[in-house]
Scaffold this motif. Structure first.
Motif, PDB file in Angstrom:
ATOM      1  N   ASN A  19       4.776   5.398   2.793  1.00  0.00           N
ATOM      2  CA  ASN A  19       3.747   4.463   2.417  1.00  0.00           C
ATOM      3  C   ASN A  19       4.199   3.577   1.319  1.00  0.00           C
ATOM      4  OD1 ASN A  19       1.352   3.032   1.017  1.00  0.00           O
ATOM      5  ND2 ASN A  19       0.194   4.304   2.818  1.00  0.00           N
ATOM      6  N   SER A  20       4.524   2.070   1.436  1.00  0.00           N
ATOM      7  CA  SER A  20       4.882   1.104   0.356  1.00  0.00           C
ATOM      8  C   SER A  20       3.822   0.916  -0.611  1.00  0.00           C
ATOM      9  CB  SER A  20       5.551   0.137   1.259  1.00  0.00           C
ATOM     10  OG  SER A  20       4.559  -0.478   2.088  1.00  0.00           O
ATOM     11  N   ASP A  21       2.604   1.026  -0.201  1.00  0.00           N
ATOM     12  CA  ASP A  21       1.378   0.652  -0.977  1.00  0.00           C
ATOM     13  C   ASP A  21       1.284   1.420  -2.313  1.00  0.00           C
ATOM     14  OD1 ASP A  21       0.874  -1.626   0.586  1.00  0.00           O
ATOM     15  OD2 ASP A  21      -0.564  -0.369   1.895  1.00  0.00           O
ATOM     16  N   TRP A  22       1.185   2.707  -1.991  1.00  0.00           N
ATOM     17  CA  TRP A  22       1.121   3.625  -3.232  1.00  0.00           C
ATOM     18  C   TRP A  22       1.933   4.738  -3.043  1.00  0.00           C
ATOM     19  CZ3 TRP A  22       0.298   7.721  -0.287  1.00  0.00           C
ATOM     20  CH2 TRP A  22      -0.285   7.817   0.968  1.00  0.00           C
ATOM     21  N   LYS A  78      11.167  -0.455  -4.901  1.00  0.00           N
ATOM     22  CA  LYS A  78      10.235  -0.636  -3.960  1.00  0.00           C
ATOM     23  C   LYS A  78      10.218   0.058  -2.719  1.00  0.00           C
ATOM     24  CE  LYS A  78       8.114  -5.095  -5.971  1.00  0.00           C
ATOM     25  NZ  LYS A  78       7.960  -6.442  -5.243  1.00  0.00           N
TER      26      LYS A  78
END
Length: 447
Positions: A35-38, A28
């Motif tokens: 951008n850690s979401d996607w 992660k």
């Protein structure tokens, strides 16, 4: 990570087993576009085999964590470009100049440069002639450089998003590629043409002045597209970032070259050299990846360990290998790629930070090996030969690439002090036993 594992080149399956040791929180941690979401990209190379890159099953990769990060990022490029488009960034195709135009583009924070020509590796990684066949259907002659795959990729609109702008360099550039770029208009694209003048001794000032006008034209087009009327200071910042990456890669190349035992394979080194062109579309993240690779290399050198035998034969490699597996093969046969000339030296030259930025970019480009004479291009290889560091030179020709047909004989004449082998890179999946025998015979000649 993996500090307990001895350095070596490992297969796809071995990478998958080793990847299981990577904790989720580490996966992660690494993201593109911050951008850690996607934006996660850390994954085993087998992921991309499933996506269609079938050659990966035959390749051997460096087994360090920093190289894992490199491969995840590089193979993620298509996804990254589509994400850029989806999130409102301007995707800019920079074609033909190899190293300077992306520095201008990167000055605009929301613009993402990419080199479509780097996608010429896709048919080889995929072991597929789909793009090459499509290029033929578009009227490209059979005997044309593998870069014709790029026109097919533009046609299919599936390998990267439709660019907001295509900047195409012509003139003293690759003439085969220039012809391909002209055909883009036939399939609905409208490139912004940038003329590269021929460099001649004594004409440097006039040529630099011409290049400055061309670069200013690009700058104005970027202002128009992005709606941001930036000051030159932003271009200077972009130059400083490019210089930092170039200094990292220079230090990495020197450290690897001078190490007693090769601390990193040739395949990863070629990928890193090409990253200098545009940081594979996320300059900040690419810099961190190269910093990690450099740290790994320094640690290996300090311990006196590496990925090849100590007695591996040092050679030079001229012109990039369209098929990456050739770099693996030459190492399997007992060689070590000590120095290279991949036609992208202009992406390694430091750019002056004390001049007007457009003049600085022009002067940096004029150091290019791409637009000078053959003697200038191989000067660095000859210097290494004369120092006794290089025992042989391997030249990879690409069928249909006119510079190969014109230059190879001249190179062989200039490099008579050591054995030279010139091979034609076959079509995807076409490496034969005959070609392997030629490589083995070349190595025996050196011995």
């Amino acid at each position: 990570m993996f500090s307990e594992v001895a350095p070596k080149r490992i297969t796809l399956s071995e990478w998958s087993r080793q990847f299981r040791k990577v904790p989720d929180e580490v996966i992660k941690k690494f993201n593109y576009y911050q951008n850690s979401d996607w934006g996660r990209y850390l994954s085993p190379p087998a992921t991309f085999f499933v996506y269609g890159a079938r050659e990966l099953k035959e390749l051997k990769f460096d087994n360090s964590f920093s190289s894992l990060r490199l491969w995840g990022f590089v193979f993620n490029e298509s996804e990254r470009l589509f994400r850029a488009k989806q999130t409102g960034r301007k995707v800019i195709a920079t074609m033909g100049d190899l190293g300077i135009i992306p520095v201008i583009v990167m000055a605009f924070p929301e613009a993402i440069p990419f080199y479509p020509e780097c996608f010429w590796w896709v048919p080889f990684y995929n072991k597929s002639n789909v793009l090459l066949t499509r290029a033929s259907e578009l009227g490209i002659p059979e005997a044309t450089c593998f870069s014709k795959a790029i026109l097919a990729a533009f046609s299919k609109r599936a390998y990267f998003p439709v660019p907001d702008l295509i900047i195409a360099a012509t003139g003293a550039s690759c003439d085969d590629y220039s012809c391909l770029m002209q055909l883009l208009e036939d399939i609905g694209y409208n490139p912004l043409w940038v003329e590269i003048p021929l460099r001649r001794q004594g004409s440097e000032e006039r040529v630099a002045g011409y290049l400055i006008e061309e670069y200013q034209k690009i700058w104005q087009k970027m202002v128009e597209i992005t709606g941001r009327n930036l000051q030159k200071e932003e271009l200077k910042k972009s130059i400083r970032k490019a210089n930092y990456l170039r200094s990292l890669v220079k230090e990495l190349k020197e450290t690897v070259s001078q190490a007693k035992i090769a601390p990193l394979p040739a395949l990863e080194m070629m990928v890193i050299e090409f990253g200098n062109l545009y940081g594979y579309g996320d300059f900040a993240e690419w810099i961190k990846i190269v910093e990690g690779i450099l740290q790994t290399v320094k640690e290996r050198v300090a311990k006196g360990i590496g990925v090849l035998r100590e007695d591996a034969i040092p050679i030079a490699w001229v012109t990039p290998s369209a098929d990456p597996i050739l770099l693996n093969l030459i190492e399997d046969f007992g060689c070590r790629v000590l120095t290279t000339e991949y036609l992208i030296n202009q992406a390694l030259v430091p750019i002056s930070e004390n001049l007007d930025p457009f003049l600085a970019l022009a002067q940096a480009f004029l150091n290019a090996s791409l637009i000078g004479t053959t003697k200038e291009r191989i000067r660095r290889i000859k210097e290494e030969v004369e120092k006794g560091r290089i025992k042989g030179v391997l030249i990879t020709n690409v069928l249909g690439a006119s510079h190969c047909a014109l230059e190879t004989k001249l190179m062989e004449e200039e490099l008579q002090a050591v054995p030279v082998l010139a091979i034609d890179v076959p079509s995807p999946g076409g490496i034969t036993e005959q070609l392997k025998t030629r490589l083995e015979a070349f190595i025996e000649t050196i011995k």
